[in-house]
Design an enzyme around this catalytic site. Structure first.
Site, PDB file in Angstrom:
ATOM      1  N   HIS A  84       0.841  -1.214   0.000  1.00  0.00           N
ATOM      2  CA  HIS A  84       0.000   0.000   0.000  1.00  0.00           C
ATOM      3  C   HIS A  84       0.862   1.243   0.000  1.00  0.00           C
ATOM      4  O   HIS A  84       2.078   1.177   0.116  1.00  0.00           O
ATOM      5  CB  HIS A  84      -0.980  -0.022   1.174  1.00  0.00           C
ATOM      6  CG  HIS A  84      -0.362   0.069   2.540  1.00  0.00           C
ATOM      7  ND1 HIS A  84       0.486  -0.885   3.030  1.00  0.00           N
ATOM      8  CD2 HIS A  84      -0.469   0.998   3.521  1.00  0.00           C
ATOM      9  CE1 HIS A  84       0.866  -0.557   4.268  1.00  0.00           C
ATOM     10  NE2 HIS A  84       0.301   0.602   4.586  1.00  0.00           N
ATOM     11  N   HIS A  86       1.434   3.895   1.922  1.00  0.00           N
ATOM     12  CA  HIS A  86       2.059   4.598   3.048  1.00  0.00           C
ATOM     13  C   HIS A  86       3.588   4.615   2.923  1.00  0.00           C
ATOM     14  O   HIS A  86       4.194   3.641   2.461  1.00  0.00           O
ATOM     15  CB  HIS A  86       1.652   3.961   4.379  1.00  0.00           C
ATOM     16  CG  HIS A  86       0.256   4.320   4.794  1.00  0.00           C
ATOM     17  ND1 HIS A  86      -0.461   3.604   5.722  1.00  0.00           N
ATOM     18  CD2 HIS A  86      -0.550   5.351   4.405  1.00  0.00           C
ATOM     19  CE1 HIS A  86      -1.656   4.162   5.879  1.00  0.00           C
ATOM     20  NE2 HIS A  86      -1.736   5.216   5.093  1.00  0.00           N
ATOM     21  N   ASP A  88       6.024   4.321   4.972  1.00  0.00           N
ATOM     22  CA  ASP A  88       6.855   3.288   5.616  1.00  0.00           C
ATOM     23  C   ASP A  88       6.841   1.974   4.824  1.00  0.00           C
ATOM     24  O   ASP A  88       7.464   0.989   5.228  1.00  0.00           O
ATOM     25  CB  ASP A  88       6.445   3.068   7.086  1.00  0.00           C
ATOM     26  CG  ASP A  88       5.035   2.549   7.255  1.00  0.00           C
ATOM     27  OD1 ASP A  88       4.100   3.145   6.674  1.00  0.00           O
ATOM     28  OD2 ASP A  88       4.845   1.538   7.966  1.00  0.00           O
ATOM     29  N   HIS A  89       6.147   1.963   3.675  1.00  0.00           N
ATOM     30  CA  HIS A  89       6.136   0.792   2.789  1.00  0.00           C
ATOM     31  C   HIS A  89       6.668   1.124   1.394  1.00  0.00           C
ATOM     32  O   HIS A  89       6.900   0.217   0.596  1.00  0.00           O
ATOM     33  CB  HIS A  89       4.717   0.217   2.686  1.00  0.00           C
ATOM     34  CG  HIS A  89       4.179  -0.200   4.027  1.00  0.00           C
ATOM     35  ND1 HIS A  89       4.129  -1.503   4.452  1.00  0.00           N
ATOM     36  CD2 HIS A  89       3.724   0.547   5.065  1.00  0.00           C
ATOM     37  CE1 HIS A  89       3.657  -1.555   5.697  1.00  0.00           C
ATOM     38  NE2 HIS A  89       3.406  -0.315   6.085  1.00  0.00           N
ATOM     39  N   HIS A 141      -7.422  -0.338   6.056  1.00  0.00           N
ATOM     40  CA  HIS A 141      -6.348   0.557   6.517  1.00  0.00           C
ATOM     41  C   HIS A 141      -6.106   1.630   5.451  1.00  0.00           C
ATOM     42  O   HIS A 141      -6.093   2.822   5.733  1.00  0.00           O
ATOM     43  CB  HIS A 141      -5.114  -0.298   6.769  1.00  0.00           C
ATOM     44  CG  HIS A 141      -3.890   0.454   7.164  1.00  0.00           C
ATOM     45  ND1 HIS A 141      -3.726   1.016   8.405  1.00  0.00           N
ATOM     46  CD2 HIS A 141      -2.743   0.722   6.474  1.00  0.00           C
ATOM     47  CE1 HIS A 141      -2.534   1.613   8.461  1.00  0.00           C
ATOM     48  NE2 HIS A 141      -1.920   1.440   7.312  1.00  0.00           N
ATOM     49  N   ASP A 160      -0.462  -4.027   6.364  1.00  0.00           N
ATOM     50  CA  ASP A 160      -1.042  -3.420   7.573  1.00  0.00           C
ATOM     51  C   ASP A 160      -2.533  -3.765   7.688  1.00  0.00           C
ATOM     52  O   ASP A 160      -3.312  -2.996   8.246  1.00  0.00           O
ATOM     53  CB  ASP A 160      -0.872  -1.897   7.563  1.00  0.00           C
ATOM     54  CG  ASP A 160       0.578  -1.477   7.751  1.00  0.00           C
ATOM     55  OD1 ASP A 160       1.451  -2.354   7.891  1.00  0.00           O
ATOM     56  OD2 ASP A 160       0.841  -0.256   7.742  1.00  0.00           O
ATOM     57  N   HIS A 198       4.406  -5.022  10.852  1.00  0.00           N
ATOM     58  CA  HIS A 198       4.837  -4.276  12.051  1.00  0.00           C
ATOM     59  C   HIS A 198       4.949  -5.170  13.281  1.00  0.00           C
ATOM     60  O   HIS A 198       4.178  -6.127  13.438  1.00  0.00           O
ATOM     61  CB  HIS A 198       3.838  -3.154  12.377  1.00  0.00           C
ATOM     62  CG  HIS A 198       3.870  -2.009  11.413  1.00  0.00           C
ATOM     63  ND1 HIS A 198       4.701  -0.928  11.566  1.00  0.00           N
ATOM     64  CD2 HIS A 198       3.161  -1.790  10.278  1.00  0.00           C
ATOM     65  CE1 HIS A 198       4.511  -0.070  10.565  1.00  0.00           C
ATOM     66  NE2 HIS A 198       3.582  -0.575   9.760  1.00  0.00           N
TER      67      HIS A 198
HETATM   68 FE    FE Z   1       2.823   0.459   7.981  1.00  0.00          FE
HETATM   69 ZN    ZN Z   2       0.203   1.571   6.618  1.00  0.00          ZN
END
Ligand code: FE
Ligand code: ZN
Length: 282
Positions: A84, A86, A88-89, A141, A160, A198
């Site tokens: 996805h 975001h 952090d990905h 999410h 996530d 995570h």
């Molecule tokens: Fe994440």
């Molecule tokens: Zn995320």
């Protein structure tokens, strides 16, 4: 229930070198799995075929961490699967693509992911190193969330969406949508290994006990998780069977939880929405 994979968790505080390689469930499979931490609580995973030499990564939140993991293993990245949008990905996507010339696969209906070579959606079946990779769209999410399932390996990458003992926060969809997404994962074979993105498990366990305090399997899992984290070890991956037995977000039809929430007559979605709301405020 003893879970042998737990003993192979890496040292959380140790950087990638020295971390053991984790494997999927299928003893006949030729794929090796290598999980490594990045940022404060993210996990990346490399999948490597010893037969074809191909290597895939799930997400690229930190380009340097991913490239270091590849160097450590001596593997060359051929595929990158994005879950996805975001940061952090995805923040390391461009760096990793430039360094490795890997083929980048991600959601067709994405929010602003730059650099995808192949856009996929629900029901698509890709090939990696001779294995099917089924694309499961799990909005909730984020609206663009994809999970990647390797049926021959009994492994799913849940991003996530489904966490060990938890689920992602509802940023872009409602509870109904997320419940529908989790339901798609719940019907996978129980021996499926679940790689989530995570290390939230210890906090998730505290919350889970607040809504499902009498569940003996949850209580013993929470204890085991506390011990693992005290030793700096990963609690990811987990088995779908243990999530079904202990993750409150998957147990909305459980009598004990419903009694505890005083929601005996409510629908599954209503119970799920209530548990999600309580977690947001926990
Ligand atoms: Fe994440
Ligand atoms: Zn995320």
């Amino acid at each position: 229930m003893h879970n042998p994979r737990r003993n192979r968790g890496h040292q959380w505080k140790t950087p990638a070198p020295g971390n053991p390689t984790t494997k999927g469930n299928n003893p006949m499979a030729e794929l090796e799995y290598y999980q490594f931490p990045y940022m404060s609580d993210n996990y990346g995973v490399l999948i490597h075929s010893t037969t074809t030499g191909e290597t895939a990564a799930i997400d690229a939140g930190d380009g340097s961490a991913l490239l270091e993991a590849l160097t450590h293993k001596g593997w060359q990245l051929t595929d990158l699967f994005i879950t996805h949008h975001h940061a952090d990905h995805t923040a390391g996507l461009a760096e990793v693509k430039a360094a490795t010339s890997c083929k980048v696969t991600g959601p067709k209906h994405h929010s602003n992911i730059e650099g995808l070579d192949r856009e996929v959606s629900e029901g698509d079946v890709l090939q990696f190193a001779g294995c099917d990779v089924q694309v499961i769209h799990t909005p909730g999410h984020t609206a663009d969330m994809l999970n990647y399932y390797l049926p021959s390996e009994s492994v799913v990458f849940t991003g996530d969406t489904l966490f060990a003992l938890g689920c992602g926060r509802l940023f872009e969809s409602d509870a109904d949508t997320m419940w529908n997404s989790l339901s798609k994962l719940m019907v996978l074979p129980q021996n499926t290994t679940v790689y989530c993105s995570h290390e939230y498990t210890e906090a998730n366990a505290k919350f889970a006990l607040s809504v499902d305090p009498e569940n003996p399997e949850l209580r013993s899992r929470a204890k085991a998780i506390k011990q693992l984290r005290a030793e700096g070890k990963a609690t990811v991956p987990s088995l779908l069977a243990e999530e079904l037995a202990t993750n409150p977000f998957l147990r909305v039809d459980d009598q004990g939880i419903r009694e505890h929430l005083n929601m005996l007559a409510s629908s599954d979605v209503e119970v799920f929405a209530e548990i999600r709301k309580r977690k947001d405020n926990f």
